[in-house]
Design a protein around this motif. Structure first.
Motif, PDB file in Angstrom:
ATOM      1  N   VAL A  69      31.918  75.756  19.680  1.00  0.00           N
ATOM      2  CA  VAL A  69      31.336  75.887  21.051  1.00  0.00           C
ATOM      3  C   VAL A  69      31.017  74.092  21.491  1.00  0.00           C
ATOM      4  O   VAL A  69      30.533  73.330  20.432  1.00  0.00           O
ATOM      5  CB  VAL A  69      30.021  76.401  21.099  1.00  0.00           C
ATOM      6  N   ASP A  70      31.499  73.724  22.372  1.00  0.00           N
ATOM      7  CA  ASP A  70      31.165  72.350  22.893  1.00  0.00           C
ATOM      8  C   ASP A  70      29.751  72.263  23.537  1.00  0.00           C
ATOM      9  O   ASP A  70      28.947  71.399  23.620  1.00  0.00           O
ATOM     10  CB  ASP A  70      32.374  71.765  23.621  1.00  0.00           C
ATOM     11  N   ARG A  71      29.690  73.240  24.573  1.00  0.00           N
ATOM     12  CA  ARG A  71      28.419  73.111  25.512  1.00  0.00           C
ATOM     13  C   ARG A  71      27.850  74.421  25.519  1.00  0.00           C
ATOM     14  O   ARG A  71      28.668  75.587  25.554  1.00  0.00           O
ATOM     15  CB  ARG A  71      28.707  72.688  26.814  1.00  0.00           C
ATOM     16  N   LEU A  72      26.307  74.608  25.403  1.00  0.00           N
ATOM     17  CA  LEU A  72      25.742  75.765  25.142  1.00  0.00           C
ATOM     18  C   LEU A  72      24.665  75.796  26.311  1.00  0.00           C
ATOM     19  O   LEU A  72      23.974  74.800  26.518  1.00  0.00           O
ATOM     20  CB  LEU A  72      25.076  75.863  23.771  1.00  0.00           C
ATOM     21  N   LEU A  73      24.537  77.091  26.965  1.00  0.00           N
ATOM     22  CA  LEU A  73      23.265  77.480  27.459  1.00  0.00           C
ATOM     23  C   LEU A  73      22.390  78.357  26.700  1.00  0.00           C
ATOM     24  O   LEU A  73      22.804  79.467  26.430  1.00  0.00           O
ATOM     25  CB  LEU A  73      23.647  78.161  28.934  1.00  0.00           C
ATOM     26  N   VAL A  99      27.519  70.876  18.837  1.00  0.00           N
ATOM     27  CA  VAL A  99      27.313  71.090  20.139  1.00  0.00           C
ATOM     28  C   VAL A  99      27.028  69.813  20.932  1.00  0.00           C
ATOM     29  O   VAL A  99      26.264  68.968  20.535  1.00  0.00           O
ATOM     30  CB  VAL A  99      26.340  72.125  20.519  1.00  0.00           C
ATOM     31  N   GLN A 100      27.711  69.658  21.797  1.00  0.00           N
ATOM     32  CA  GLN A 100      27.535  68.313  22.571  1.00  0.00           C
ATOM     33  C   GLN A 100      26.752  68.181  23.779  1.00  0.00           C
ATOM     34  O   GLN A 100      26.471  67.172  24.318  1.00  0.00           O
ATOM     35  CB  GLN A 100      28.977  67.874  23.388  1.00  0.00           C
ATOM     36  N   ARG A 101      26.293  69.359  24.366  1.00  0.00           N
ATOM     37  CA  ARG A 101      25.333  69.442  25.506  1.00  0.00           C
ATOM     38  C   ARG A 101      24.720  70.813  25.301  1.00  0.00           C
ATOM     39  O   ARG A 101      25.269  71.808  25.346  1.00  0.00           O
ATOM     40  CB  ARG A 101      25.896  69.327  26.649  1.00  0.00           C
ATOM     41  N   LEU A 102      23.291  70.802  25.274  1.00  0.00           N
ATOM     42  CA  LEU A 102      22.687  72.011  25.104  1.00  0.00           C
ATOM     43  C   LEU A 102      21.750  72.079  26.609  1.00  0.00           C
ATOM     44  O   LEU A 102      21.047  70.943  26.856  1.00  0.00           O
ATOM     45  CB  LEU A 102      21.489  72.045  24.072  1.00  0.00           C
ATOM     46  N   VAL A 103      21.860  73.045  27.279  1.00  0.00           N
ATOM     47  CA  VAL A 103      21.181  73.278  28.422  1.00  0.00           C
ATOM     48  C   VAL A 103      19.919  74.339  28.069  1.00  0.00           C
ATOM     49  O   VAL A 103      20.573  75.630  27.683  1.00  0.00           O
ATOM     50  CB  VAL A 103      21.929  73.781  29.644  1.00  0.00           C
ATOM     51  N   TYR A 104      18.923  74.368  28.356  1.00  0.00           N
ATOM     52  CA  TYR A 104      17.731  75.290  28.271  1.00  0.00           C
ATOM     53  C   TYR A 104      17.204  75.753  29.296  1.00  0.00           C
ATOM     54  O   TYR A 104      16.681  74.886  30.323  1.00  0.00           O
ATOM     55  CB  TYR A 104      16.876  74.795  27.144  1.00  0.00           C
ATOM     56  N   THR A 105      16.830  77.049  29.578  1.00  0.00           N
ATOM     57  CA  THR A 105      16.076  77.515  30.738  1.00  0.00           C
ATOM     58  C   THR A 105      14.645  77.700  30.248  1.00  0.00           C
ATOM     59  O   THR A 105      14.224  78.430  29.605  1.00  0.00           O
ATOM     60  CB  THR A 105      16.563  78.878  31.050  1.00  0.00           C
ATOM     61  N   SER A 106      14.012  76.631  30.742  1.00  0.00           N
ATOM     62  CA  SER A 106      12.450  76.320  30.608  1.00  0.00           C
ATOM     63  C   SER A 106      11.529  76.919  31.666  1.00  0.00           C
ATOM     64  O   SER A 106      12.002  77.737  32.544  1.00  0.00           O
ATOM     65  CB  SER A 106      12.125  74.899  30.458  1.00  0.00           C
ATOM     66  N   LEU A 107      10.192  76.292  31.982  1.00  0.00           N
ATOM     67  CA  LEU A 107       9.508  77.099  32.932  1.00  0.00           C
ATOM     68  C   LEU A 107       8.967  75.593  33.741  1.00  0.00           C
ATOM     69  O   LEU A 107       8.743  74.643  33.079  1.00  0.00           O
ATOM     70  CB  LEU A 107       8.116  77.532  32.145  1.00  0.00           C
ATOM     71  N   LEU A 108       8.781  76.137  34.809  1.00  0.00           N
ATOM     72  CA  LEU A 108       8.201  74.799  35.827  1.00  0.00           C
ATOM     73  C   LEU A 108       7.146  74.265  35.209  1.00  0.00           C
ATOM     74  O   LEU A 108       6.059  74.589  34.891  1.00  0.00           O
ATOM     75  CB  LEU A 108       7.877  75.635  37.119  1.00  0.00           C
ATOM     76  N   ARG A 109       7.353  72.738  35.085  1.00  0.00           N
ATOM     77  CA  ARG A 109       6.111  71.875  34.504  1.00  0.00           C
ATOM     78  C   ARG A 109       5.808  72.424  33.148  1.00  0.00           C
ATOM     79  O   ARG A 109       4.586  72.574  33.023  1.00  0.00           O
ATOM     80  CB  ARG A 109       4.986  71.564  35.555  1.00  0.00           C
ATOM     81  N   ALA A 110       6.835  72.615  32.399  1.00  0.00           N
ATOM     82  CA  ALA A 110       6.371  73.257  30.948  1.00  0.00           C
ATOM     83  C   ALA A 110       5.199  72.651  30.423  1.00  0.00           C
ATOM     84  O   ALA A 110       4.440  72.943  29.426  1.00  0.00           O
ATOM     85  CB  ALA A 110       7.486  73.740  30.242  1.00  0.00           C
ATOM     86  N   ASP A 111       5.382  71.115  30.437  1.00  0.00           N
ATOM     87  CA  ASP A 111       4.386  70.375  29.604  1.00  0.00           C
ATOM     88  C   ASP A 111       3.144  70.283  30.004  1.00  0.00           C
ATOM     89  O   ASP A 111       2.266  69.966  29.505  1.00  0.00           O
ATOM     90  CB  ASP A 111       5.317  68.866  29.612  1.00  0.00           C
ATOM     91  N   THR A 112       2.819  70.650  31.409  1.00  0.00           N
ATOM     92  CA  THR A 112       1.565  70.431  32.137  1.00  0.00           C
ATOM     93  C   THR A 112       0.953  71.721  32.687  1.00  0.00           C
ATOM     94  O   THR A 112      -0.229  71.937  32.770  1.00  0.00           O
ATOM     95  CB  THR A 112       1.548  69.592  33.222  1.00  0.00           C
TER      96      THR A 112
END
Length: 287
Positions: A69-73, A99-112
């Motif tokens: 796999v080259d790119r992963l969601l 894998v050359q690109r990983l895209v992750y479905t996070s949460l709005l402003r997850a860091d704060t």
């Protein structure tokens, strides 16, 4: 030839992401649907999509699923409390697979964000950054479907019950977020890294008014205290822990954690996001 993989590909968001890749011209055989139960993806296999078994809790299965796999969601898991360990398995398997690109479905402003959902997303983002993998973080806000799924209840009771204190919610459809994920996977540039994704902003008062307008049945918003909301949920059969968690989500909305003025979603997909009215109308038609 680039090979794209989507985890949780038979889930509500993952399946739409596979569809979004195909709609954008990706050859089915270049798409890998990573699923826990391959039998649930027979329709995808019939269209030429490569289906592989992969369980977030089974690192060996992920190593096999991501080979080549080259790119992963990475679609975030649904098992609250287990997600950091599960996501780490996927990230490590992605690193091992090159894998050359990983895209992750996070949460709005997850860091704060003070949302009870935020800590696991924040921790996952930290794991991804530490991995050294090229990555894009898609911080999704709420789904319209979180509410349109309850349309029958709203119409039956005549009210939208909650403890949001009319806090503002910025949301979009699952299809919009899936489109953004496909664009992020396909982009030739390095990507900006982090996107705060959402569409229209509304309150529960707006939601009730939209349901009324679309269906012709009067529905009002009834706002209660967090404690009363939790008691009501328990009275409807939820255990105390789950009811408290749901009430905490509404408290997070009241706190503004799901509101943003960001235009990242529309900018990324190149069109306006769908509207709340669109979502309610679609749910009403389908009911």
């Amino acid at each position: 030839m680039t090979t794209y993989a989507v985890t949780a590909a038979t889930g509500q968001l993952g399946r739409l992401a596979v569809e979004a890749l195909l709609e954008r011209g990706v050859t089915p055989s270049d798409v890998v649907a990573v699923v826990r139960t391959p039998a649930k993806a027979e329709d995808l296999a019939a269209r030429g999509v490569v289906v592989r078994a992969g369980d977030y809790s089974d690192r060996a299965s992920l190593d096999a699923a991501l080979a080549g796999v080259d790119r992963l969601l990475l679609v975030s898991g649904s098992e609250v409390g287990q997600r950091v360990a599960q996501h780490t398995n996927v990230v490590e398997a992605a690193g091992a697979a090159g894998v050359q690109r990983l895209v992750y479905t996070s949460l709005l402003r997850a860091d704060t964000s003070a949302s009870p959902l935020a800590p696991e997303h924040k921790a996952t983002e930290e794991v991804i950054r530490a991995s050294g993998l090229p990555h894009v973080l898609l911080r999704n806000s709420w789904y319209y479907e979180n509410y349109t799924a309850n349309l029958g209840q709203y119409l039956g009771t005549g009210e939208v019950l909650g403890a949001t204190h009319d806090g503002r919610i910025s949301a979009a459809s699952r299809a919009d977020y899936a489109a953004a994920a496909a664009v992020a996977l396909l982009a030739d540039d390095e990507g900006r890294g982090t996107y705060e994704l959402a569409g229209e902003t509304f309150t529960f008062t707006d939601l009730a008014a939209t349901v009324t307008e679309v269906t012709g049945t009067t529905v009002v918003s009834r706002d209660v205290s967090g404690e009363e909301y939790q008691r009501t949920l328990e009275g409807h059969g939820l255990d105390a822990g789950t009811a408290g968690f749901v009430a905490a989500l509404d408290a997070s909305i009241a706190n503004g954690d799901l509101h943003t003025d960001s235009t990242d979603l529309a900018d990324l997909v190149g069109r306006p996001a769908s509207t709340l009215r669109d979502a309610v109308a679609a749910a009403h038609t389908a009911s």
